[in-house]
Design an enzyme around this catalytic site. Structure first.
Site, PDB file in Angstrom:
ATOM      1  N   ARG A 194      -8.002  -0.368  -0.406  1.00 45.04           N
ATOM      2  CA  ARG A 194      -8.384   0.207  -1.699  1.00 45.04           C
ATOM      3  C   ARG A 194      -8.600  -0.857  -2.792  1.00 45.04           C
ATOM      4  NH1 ARG A 194      -6.741   5.626  -1.329  1.00 45.04           N
ATOM      5  NH2 ARG A 194      -8.283   6.067  -2.941  1.00 45.04           N
ATOM      6  N   PRO A 195      -9.494  -1.793  -2.595  1.00 47.33           N
ATOM      7  CA  PRO A 195      -9.733  -2.824  -3.619  1.00 47.33           C
ATOM      8  C   PRO A 195     -10.360  -2.230  -4.879  1.00 47.33           C
ATOM      9  CG  PRO A 195     -11.405  -2.930  -1.928  1.00 47.33           C
ATOM     10  CD  PRO A 195     -10.405  -1.928  -1.449  1.00 47.33           C
ATOM     11  N   ARG A 234      -2.598   5.931  -7.532  1.00 46.73           N
ATOM     12  CA  ARG A 234      -3.704   4.967  -7.545  1.00 46.73           C
ATOM     13  C   ARG A 234      -4.699   5.291  -8.647  1.00 46.73           C
ATOM     14  NH1 ARG A 234      -5.476   1.989  -4.743  1.00 46.73           N
ATOM     15  NH2 ARG A 234      -7.581   2.623  -5.270  1.00 46.73           N
ATOM     16  N   ARG A 281       0.790  16.461  -3.317  1.00 44.52           N
ATOM     17  CA  ARG A 281       0.031  15.660  -4.290  1.00 44.52           C
ATOM     18  C   ARG A 281      -1.345  16.290  -4.540  1.00 44.52           C
ATOM     19  NH1 ARG A 281      -0.789   9.697  -2.979  1.00 44.52           N
ATOM     20  NH2 ARG A 281      -1.916  10.019  -4.906  1.00 44.52           N
ATOM     21  N   ASP A 303     -12.519  -4.379  -6.819  1.00 45.01           N
ATOM     22  CA  ASP A 303     -13.458  -5.439  -7.222  1.00 45.01           C
ATOM     23  C   ASP A 303     -14.709  -4.894  -7.897  1.00 45.01           C
ATOM     24  OD1 ASP A 303     -13.769  -4.459  -4.478  1.00 45.01           O
ATOM     25  OD2 ASP A 303     -15.546  -5.729  -4.426  1.00 45.01           O
ATOM     26  N   LEU A 304     -15.187  -3.723  -7.482  1.00 46.72           N
ATOM     27  CA  LEU A 304     -16.412  -3.169  -8.085  1.00 46.72           C
ATOM     28  C   LEU A 304     -16.146  -2.723  -9.525  1.00 46.72           C
ATOM     29  CD1 LEU A 304     -17.745  -1.117  -5.036  1.00 46.72           C
ATOM     30  CD2 LEU A 304     -18.382  -3.435  -5.751  1.00 46.72           C
TER      31      LEU A 304
HETATM   32  C1  EPZ Z   1     -11.900   8.722  -4.623  1.00 48.78           C
HETATM   33  O1  EPZ Z   1     -11.138   7.576  -4.332  1.00 48.78           O
HETATM   34  C2  EPZ Z   1     -11.012   9.903  -4.285  1.00 48.78           C
HETATM   35  N1  EPZ Z   1      -9.813   9.886  -5.126  1.00 48.78           N
HETATM   36  C3  EPZ Z   1     -10.624   9.841  -2.815  1.00 48.78           C
HETATM   37  O2  EPZ Z   1      -9.862  11.015  -2.525  1.00 48.78           O
HETATM   38  C4  EPZ Z   1     -11.900   9.867  -1.971  1.00 48.78           C
HETATM   39  O3  EPZ Z   1     -11.560   9.753  -0.606  1.00 48.78           O
HETATM   40  C5  EPZ Z   1     -12.811   8.696  -2.386  1.00 48.78           C
HETATM   41  O4  EPZ Z   1     -13.082   8.775  -3.803  1.00 48.78           O
HETATM   42  C6  EPZ Z   1     -14.141   8.725  -1.641  1.00 48.78           C
HETATM   43  O5  EPZ Z   1     -14.791   9.935  -1.869  1.00 48.78           O
HETATM   44  C7  EPZ Z   1      -9.888  10.325  -6.387  1.00 48.78           C
HETATM   45  O6  EPZ Z   1     -10.942  10.739  -6.855  1.00 48.78           O
HETATM   46  C8  EPZ Z   1      -8.621  10.303  -7.185  1.00 48.78           C
HETATM   47  P1  EPZ Z   1     -14.009   4.862  -3.712  1.00 48.78           P
HETATM   48  P2  EPZ Z   1     -11.686   6.100  -4.781  1.00 48.78           P
HETATM   49  O7  EPZ Z   1     -13.848   3.918  -4.838  1.00 48.78           O
HETATM   50  O8  EPZ Z   1     -12.367   6.223  -6.092  1.00 48.78           O
HETATM   51  C9  EPZ Z   1     -14.296   0.776  -1.363  1.00 48.78           C
HETATM   52  C10 EPZ Z   1      -8.118  12.256  -1.599  1.00 48.78           C
HETATM   53  O9  EPZ Z   1      -7.748  12.430  -0.437  1.00 48.78           O
HETATM   54  N2  EPZ Z   1     -14.172   0.155  -2.694  1.00 48.78           N
HETATM   55  O10 EPZ Z   1     -15.236   5.715  -3.641  1.00 48.78           O
HETATM   56  O11 EPZ Z   1     -10.577   5.147  -4.653  1.00 48.78           O
HETATM   57  C11 EPZ Z   1     -12.976   1.385  -0.916  1.00 48.78           C
HETATM   58  O12 EPZ Z   1     -12.170   0.399  -0.286  1.00 48.78           O
HETATM   59  C12 EPZ Z   1      -8.515  10.870  -2.066  1.00 48.78           C
HETATM   60  O13 EPZ Z   1      -8.225  13.176  -2.461  1.00 48.78           O
HETATM   61  C13 EPZ Z   1     -14.337  -1.227  -2.798  1.00 48.78           C
HETATM   62  O14 EPZ Z   1     -14.589  -1.923  -1.816  1.00 48.78           O
HETATM   63  O15 EPZ Z   1     -12.759   5.852  -3.645  1.00 48.78           O
HETATM   64  C14 EPZ Z   1     -13.390   2.434   0.056  1.00 48.78           C
HETATM   65  O16 EPZ Z   1     -13.612   1.857   1.318  1.00 48.78           O
HETATM   66  C15 EPZ Z   1      -8.338   9.814  -0.991  1.00 48.78           C
HETATM   67  N3  EPZ Z   1     -14.215  -1.802  -4.024  1.00 48.78           N
HETATM   68  C16 EPZ Z   1     -14.727   2.924  -0.505  1.00 48.78           C
HETATM   69  O17 EPZ Z   1     -15.170   1.910  -1.428  1.00 48.78           O
HETATM   70  C17 EPZ Z   1     -13.944  -1.060  -5.142  1.00 48.78           C
HETATM   71  O18 EPZ Z   1     -13.871  -1.653  -6.245  1.00 48.78           O
HETATM   72  C18 EPZ Z   1     -14.622   4.256  -1.262  1.00 48.78           C
HETATM   73  O19 EPZ Z   1     -13.787   4.057  -2.349  1.00 48.78           O
HETATM   74  C19 EPZ Z   1     -13.783   0.332  -5.011  1.00 48.78           C
HETATM   75  C20 EPZ Z   1     -13.895   0.920  -3.778  1.00 48.78           C
END
Ligand code: EPZ
Length: 419
Positions: free
Chosen positions: A123-124, A94, A400, A126-127
């Site tokens: 995991r959208p 991802r 991973r 959109d932001l």
């Molecule tokens: C990062 O994922 C980490 N991965 C995740 O770690 C971690 O759980 C997460 O941040 C939260 O801390 C990496 O850094 C590679 P987010 P990321 O964007 O960037 C929503 C692990 O186990 N969201 O902060 O994908 C989303 O659906 C992994 O090491 C939107 O709605 O996390 C979620 O509910 C898992 N729209 C929340 O925000 C968007 O455009 C947090 O997502 C982006 C996100």
């Protein structure tokens, strides 16, 4: 797909060094695409996700040399030879979506497969896309891909407010803004330590990033960035996982290569449950004093309790005295470990994003399956403390994000074998 066989009941004792952070190195490898000069990244962890990201940027024109013995990679991208990250790669990793920022910054265009969901949620992105559009990119989606294009070749600095402090969106927009025209301000930005490490790397390349680690990050665009050297920060989630395992097994371990500041929420909760955690510079000592006392935990963006430690703490609290309540506020489906823990006798009830855990004095070993990275880690922790033998299947999920976790645990006295 590989399995760990764990004979429970052995307290963990000794000292082990924590590996470098998966979630710090992935955006940094992607950011190497910004420069035509050599970037030397040190202390790389031997993780499947790191190999996947290196493969992806190689497909885009980066010359990647991995020196496993020296644990470092050299990346040079004199010219981009492509701007497409295809579904086969993105569906496996991802974080591949993080190449969109550097591609837009360097080439003014990018075509990246939509990552799709994963076990823990939809995991959208959109932001990310809203931010790129605010910077002047035209976005089209179709056939499972996102195409972004800068009509006049360069992104324009602007002020972006993130509806949620998304880690990935903050990282993607930071890297996109490095070569944009003018100033970009990201408000309600994520403040995780991995963001700070990325900003440090970008600034060493000659970027102008300030405010990383707060909720407002300012990036003043520059014409180009040069090569640099960088040592990746320690993995706070691996450290938290090992701390939890030591506490639960009644052990006494010292972790080296840690930043105690990054682990404040985990330290606070382990102490609250009756354990001893001693911060000693870049080391942490954890002593399991007695059976854990039940806790209430609610996951939050940093500096709150990290969602990436939620599954591990759920396993820990299955053994606690009393009833614990865990609320997962970040992802909509991050309780995949619960059904597996229940196979080991755990008393857990789910109500939406809330898990109610009635602690019992010990779980029984059983055959269980890792559904995702941190759920797998939780099952290993449970197996280390359970009565009898636990077999954790599908451990490729664990590989991973944890570098040979069984070696670290064996060095601490655990009876765990990879099969
Ligand atoms: C990062 O994922 C980490 N991965 C995740 O770690 C971690 O759980 C997460 O941040 C939260 O801390 C990496 O850094 C590679 P987010 P990321 O964007 O960037 C929503 C692990 O186990 N969201 O902060 O994908 C989303 O659906 C992994 O090491 C939107 O709605 O996390 C979620 O509910 C898992 N729209 C929340 O925000 C968007 O455009 C947090 O997502 C982006 C996100």
């Amino acid at each position: 797909m590989g399995a760990f066989v764990i004979r429970g009941g052995k307290p963990l004792f000794g000292t082990v060094a924590v590996s470098s952070s998966k979630n710090a190195i992935l955006p940094i490898i992607s950011a190497c695409l910004l420069s035509g000069e050599e970037c030397l990244i040190k202390q790389i962890p031997g993780l499947d996700d790191v190999s996947g990201m290196c493969e992806l940027i190689s497909n885009l024109g980066a010359d990647v040399k991995v020196n496993g013995r020296a644990r470092q990679i050299s990346v040079r991208t004199p010219h981009l030879t492509g701007h497409t990250a295809d579904y086969e790669v993105v569906s496996r990793l991802r974080a591949s979506f993080l190449v969109m920022g550097p591609l837009l910054a360097r080439a003014g265009k990018a075509k990246v497969a939509l990552p799709g969901g994963c076990p823990i949620g939809s995991r959208p992105v959109d932001l990310h896309l809203k931010g790129f559009e605010a910077m002047g990119a035209q976005i089209q989606s179709g056939h499972g891909y996102i195409e972004a294009f800068c009509p006049d070749g360069k992104l324009k600095g602007t002020t972006i407010y993130l509806d949620f402090p998304s880690v990935g969106a903050t990282e993607n927009l930071m890297t996109a803004a490095v070569l944009a025209e003018g100033r970009t301000v990201i408000e309600n930005a994520a403040s995780e330590p991995e963001i700070v490490d990325l900003a440090a790397f970008l600034n060493k390349m000659g970027a102008k990033v300030s405010g990383a680690g707060t909720d407002t990050i300012v990036i003043d665009g520059v014409d180009k960035v040069h090569g640099t050297e960088h040592t990746i920060m320690p993995d706070r989630i691996e450290a938290g996982t090992l701390m939890t395992a030591a506490a639960l097994t009644g052990g006494d371990i010292t972790l080296t290569n840690v930043v105690p500041e990054h682990l404040k929420p985990v330290t606070a909760k382990l102490r609250e449950s009756g354990m001893e955690v001693i911060e000693q510079g870049s080391e942490l000592r954890v002593r399991g004093m007695a059976r854990p006392v039940a806790l209430d935990i609610k996951t939050h963006p940093f500096p709150g309790f990290p969602t990436d430690m939620q599954a591990q703490m759920a396993a820990y609290l299955c053994f606690a005295e009393g009833t614990s309540v865990i609320v997962e506020t970040i992802f909509e489906n991050r309780f995949m470990h619960v059904n597996e823990l229940k196979r080991m006798g755990a008393q857990i009830r789910l109500d939406g994003r809330t898990a109610i855990i009635e602690g019992i004095d010990c779980l029984q070993g059983a055959q269980v399956r890792a559904t995702d990275l941190r759920a797998g880690a939780a099952l290993v922790i449970a197996g280390l403390a359970a009565r009898g033998t636990t077999e954790v299947l599908d451990i490729h999920h664990i590989d991973r994000g944890y570098e040979f976790i069984e070696n670290k645990l064996q060095r601490l006295g655990a009876d765990i074998q990879r099969q």
